[in-house]
Design a protein around this motif. Sequence first.
Motif, short mmCIF file in Angstrom:
data_model
loop_
_atom_site.label_atom_id
_atom_site.label_comp_id
_atom_site.label_asym_id
_atom_site.label_seq_id
_atom_site.Cartn_x
_atom_site.Cartn_y
_atom_site.Cartn_z
N GLN A 186 0.76 -1.09 0.24
CA GLN A 186 -0.02 0.33 0.04
C GLN A 186 1.15 1.17 0.39
O GLN A 186 0.23 2.08 -0.81
CB GLN A 186 -0.64 -0.37 1.41
CG GLN A 186 -1.88 1.39 1.30
CD GLN A 186 -2.70 0.73 2.27
OE1 GLN A 186 -4.30 -0.03 2.19
NE2 GLN A 186 -2.63 2.20 3.08
N GLY A 187 2.00 1.27 0.56
CA GLY A 187 2.95 2.13 1.07
C GLY A 187 3.49 2.45 -0.93
O GLY A 187 3.69 3.76 -1.34
N ALA A 188 3.91 1.77 -1.04
CA ALA A 188 4.26 1.61 -2.37
C ALA A 188 3.78 2.71 -3.43
O ALA A 188 4.12 2.51 -4.02
CB ALA A 188 4.63 0.47 -3.13
N LEU A 189 2.72 2.24 -3.31
CA LEU A 189 1.42 2.60 -4.42
C LEU A 189 1.08 4.26 -4.06
O LEU A 189 1.20 4.81 -5.02
CB LEU A 189 0.18 2.20 -4.34
CG LEU A 189 0.08 0.83 -4.84
CD1 LEU A 189 -1.55 -0.42 -4.67
CD2 LEU A 189 0.29 0.83 -6.50
N THR A 190 1.40 4.44 -3.10
CA THR A 190 0.89 5.82 -2.73
C THR A 190 2.00 6.88 -3.24
O THR A 190 2.41 7.79 -3.49
CB THR A 190 0.50 6.16 -1.33
OG1 THR A 190 1.91 5.87 -0.20
CG2 THR A 190 -0.85 5.37 -1.11
N LYS A 191 3.37 6.05 -3.40
CA LYS A 191 4.34 6.99 -4.11
C LYS A 191 4.19 7.28 -5.67
O LYS A 191 5.76 7.52 -6.23
CB LYS A 191 5.47 6.47 -3.50
CG LYS A 191 6.09 5.50 -2.09
CD LYS A 191 5.69 6.99 -1.23
CE LYS A 191 5.51 6.43 -0.16
NZ LYS A 191 5.56 7.59 0.85
N MET A 192 3.12 6.44 -6.13
CA MET A 192 3.72 6.75 -7.98
C MET A 192 2.36 7.97 -8.35
O MET A 192 1.19 8.50 -7.36
CB MET A 192 2.08 5.29 -8.02
CG MET A 192 3.27 4.08 -8.38
SD MET A 192 2.81 2.52 -8.80
CE MET A 192 4.44 1.67 -8.69
N ALA A 193 1.85 7.95 -9.50
CA ALA A 193 1.33 9.59 -9.65
C ALA A 193 -0.17 8.29 -9.20
O ALA A 193 -0.29 7.95 -10.21
CB ALA A 193 1.49 9.74 -10.42
N GLY A 194 -1.01 9.95 -9.40
CA GLY A 194 -2.23 9.33 -9.46
C GLY A 194 -3.02 9.00 -8.26
O GLY A 194 -3.94 8.03 -8.28
N VAL A 195 -2.50 8.10 -7.24
CA VAL A 195 -2.61 7.34 -6.21
C VAL A 195 -2.28 8.27 -4.77
O VAL A 195 -1.29 9.22 -4.34
CB VAL A 195 -2.02 5.96 -6.26
CG1 VAL A 195 -2.10 5.39 -5.54
CG2 VAL A 195 -1.81 5.87 -7.46
N SER A 196 -3.18 7.80 -4.19
CA SER A 196 -3.95 8.29 -2.69
C SER A 196 -4.36 7.51 -2.08
O SER A 196 -5.20 5.99 -2.62
CB SER A 196 -4.57 10.05 -2.59
OG SER A 196 -5.52 9.70 -3.55
#
Length: 917
Positions: free
Chosen positions: A154-164
Motif C-alpha cells: 500500500q505504501g508503495a502505491l502511494t508513491k506513484m502518480a495519481g494514487v492516494s
Amino acid sequence: MNKFLVLIAFLLTIVVNAQETTGSIAGKLTDREMNGEPLAFANVTIKGTSKGTTSDYDGLYVLNKLEPGTYTVVFSFVGYETLEIPNVQVVADKVTEINTDLGASAASLDEVVITTVSRRDSEVALLLEQKGAIEMIENISAQELARKGVGDAQGALTKMAGVSKQEGVKNVFVRGLGDRYNSTTLNGLPLPSEDPEYKNVALDFFDSNIINSVGINKTFQSSLYGDFAGANIDIISKELYGKETIQVGIGSGINTRAVSEDFETVDGASWFGYGLSSDSPISSLDNYSFENSFAPNRQNSQVNLNANFQLGKKFNIGENSLKTLLIGSFDSKYSYNEGNTKEINAQGLPLRDLDFQKYQYNVSQILMANVDYGFGENNLSFNSLYIHNNTQSVGNYFGQSANISEETDDSAYIKRQQVNDNTVFVNQLLSEFALTERISLQASVGYNMTRANEPDRRQNTFVYNQTNDNYRVAVGTPAYNLRFFSELEEDEIVGHLNASYAYGEMGDEEQPKGKINLGYDYRNTDRRFDFLQFNHDFGSPVVIDRSNPDAVFNQQNLSDGTFRLVTNSGFGDDFNPLDPFFYEGEKDIHAGFASAFYQFNEAFTVNAGVRLEHIKQYVNWDTNLSSSENNRNTDPSTIENTYLLPSFTGKYSFTKNSILRLTGSKTYTFPQFKEVAPFVYENVNFSSYGNPDLEASDNYNLDLKYEFYFGGNQIISITGFYKKIKNPINRVQVNSAANQLSYINSGAEADVAGAELEVRKTIFNLESSENRKHELAFGLNTSYLYSRQDLTNRNTNFTNSEDELEGASPWVLNTDLTYNYDSTNFNLMSSVVLNYFSDRIYSLGVQEQGNIVETGIPTLDFIAKGTISQHWGVSAKVQNILDPEFQLTQDDINGGTNVINNFNKGIVFSLGLSYSL
C-alpha cells in the motif's frame, strides 16, 4: 476442489522440450574525462561471440537473450582505453547490472559496480522494461521501496502518480477511483478479499520483505480481468537470485502518542494475535457463559517490534536448476488517537458530539515459500504465502448523543472493544514453456483461502449523570450493549492459460515483428459470512461502575431478570435464536481473450485485443433486514452478464528515448457480494447495508502518455486520461431517520479526466580517487484530477444534483530527495519523502447537508539505510514528522464549516539491524 485438481492435472500433462532460459546484462556508461557525463556510442561486446550493442545518448545499454554462464564483457570507445571485465555471471531470467566509466587511462576493476538482481528488483531494469514495452506500465522496484522507506504494498502505491490513500478507508484511490474500481493480483493471478466490506485484499498485509516489485496498470489489456476502471495492482513476490542467501533482521520503534499512554487492550486478545475464538460460547439464552470481560486490560510502555528472515539455496540437477526460498516476518505496532467526532444536521446543530480516545494494536506474521525448477527454457514455480493479520482496538467515546443523553445533565459514554482477525493463504503453480523458437505457453493455477473473523466484539453504552455523578446502563434499544461474533470463509480457484506465437522477420536483438496471444481465464469464488449478535435488553436503567461492567453483565443478573439476552433474531419458540444470520455468494468467471501486436517500423507499433468475459454472481441471505432463504416473496440476487471488451495501444518512438503511447478500452464494474446482501453492519457513528437491486457499471477509458528518458533511472513522463462511467456505484446515506449507509447507482454517468507528471533526475554523481561516490537524486510525481458525476437517484435526496467523486483529490503530490554515498567498506542511502493531497470528498451530502470533506494534509518522512561491513546493515526512519491534524469538515446551510472529526496520528521513530551472508 475437484475443479482445482483438474486444472493441476491439465497443467502437469503439458510436455515440452527446449533450452536454457536466458538472462541479460544492462547498465550505464559514463565519461571519466567529462566529469561523469553519460558516454554515448560506446561499444559493449561479449568477448569471443558476435553479441554486442552500443550505448545510447544517455549511456544506457542492454544485451538481451544471453545464455546463463560466465562471460568477459568488453567496453570500448574511440580514443579511450578498452576495459575488459572477466567472470561476469549471467543468471536465467535475471539482469546483471554493470555500471562503469571509460577514459583515457584504464579503470581499475575494483571501481566497477556489478550486481546481479532479478528483473523486478532493479530500478534501472524496470525502467528499461517500461521503456521497451508497448503497454503503459508503471512499477516500483524493491530498490526503490527501500530508498523511499516503504514498508508494504500500500505504501508503495502511494508513491506513484495519481494514487492516494483516504483515512479510515482500506486500500488506495487511483485517479479518484476507490476499492470497487480496482483489482489486485499476485504474480498475475487474482487475490481474494479478507474483509466483507471490500473487494480487494488489504494491501498493507503485503510486507516489503516478500515483494520484488509492485506494478500498477492503469490501462486495460485483454489479458486482464475486465472488472476495473482505476487500475490493476500486481504484486510480484520475491524469488532467489544467486546461489544462496541467508538474511536476518530485527527492529524496534515507538509512536510518540502511544509509547507512554496508559494503554487499554482488548480482554482475551494476545500479543501474537491469536487466542480469541470466533465461535459463540452461548448454547442457551438463559446461560451467560461469555469467556471475555467487558472491561479492557491496561498496559504501559508500548514499543513496536519487528523481525524477519530469508533463507534460500540453489541446487544444480544436471543441466537444470532448483531454487528454494523461505521468507518469514513478524511485525507489531501501537497507535493512539485522541480527538472529537460529530454528526450534525443541515443547520449545523450536533446530533452527536463525542470526544474519543482510541487505542489500537496491530500484529502480523508472514511466511512465504518459493520453489522454482528450471529445465531447458521451461520454468515451473510453486509459491505458497501465509499472512495472518490481527488488529485490536479499544475506543472510548464521551459527550452528547441523541436518544442516549436526553436530559440536560446527562452525557453519553460508549466503549467498544473490537478484534479483526484475518488470515490469507495463497497457493500458486506458475509455468512458462517454450514449445518452439516462436511458440510459447504460460499456464498457471491457484487456490486461495481467506478466513476473516470478528470474535466477541463488545460494545457498552452508558449514560453519565453529572448531578448524581454516576453511570447507568442506557435503555430503549437492546443493541446499545452487545456482543458480536462473525466468520467469513472464502475459497477461490483461479486458472490462466496464454499461448503466444511470434511471427514476421526477426528485427534488432532477435525480436519478432509481431506476436499473437490467445488465452483463457477462469475464476470461481465461494463465500460464506455468518454473524450472530447478542443484545442486552434492560427493562429499566441500572447504575453501573464503568470500570467494572461485569458486575452487572453476569449470570446472576440474567437469572434475576435485570436484563434478558436476545439475538438479532429476537426471541421466540418458533425458531432457534442461536442460528446465525448469513449471506452466501458464488461468482463464476469464464473469459477468452486474444491480442496481436505488430511493429510496422522502428518507430510505430500497435497492439489490439479483445476479451469475451462471462460472469455470473449469486447471493443468498438470511439477515436482520430480510431473507431470500426463508421468504418466498424475496428472491436471491442473481446477476449474469457477458461483456465484449476491446482494447488497443499505439506506440510511436520519435527516438529511442522519446516515446508516445495512446490506449483505449472498455471495462466494467461489478457489484460485490456485500454490496448486494442486505446485512446491517453497525459502527459507533454509522451502520451500512447492501442493496440487492444494484446494477453493474460500464467504463470507457482513454489514455495518452509521453515519456522522455535521459539516462540511468532518469525520466520525464506526462499522461493525460479520460474515463466515462455509466451507472456509477456509490456508498451514500439513505433517506432514513437513522444514520445508515447503503450502495446505489447514484446517477446516469460520471466523468473523470486529468493529467499526471513524473520526473526522476540525478542532480549530481561524483566519484573521488579514493573509490568514494556521491549521488543526489530527485523524484517527483504529481497529478491533477477533474471529476463529475450525476446525482439523480430518486431513492437518495442528494444535496447537489452533481458533484465530484468520493475520494478524488484534485491535486496529489509525491516527491523525494535521495543522497547516496558508496565506499569500499561503507555505504549510506538517506531520503526525505514528502506526500500531499488536496481536499477531497469523504462522503456525499444528502438531505441539504453539505459534503463531508477530508482536509488535505502533508506527510513528511526521513529514511536512512547503510551497510557498515560486508555483512551488517543498519536503518533508521522517522515517519509522519509533521504530525498534521487529520480533519473531516462539513458545511451547513447557514454557510458555516464544521469540523466533525479530528485527531493526530503521532510521529513514528524506528531503528533496524540486519545481518546477511
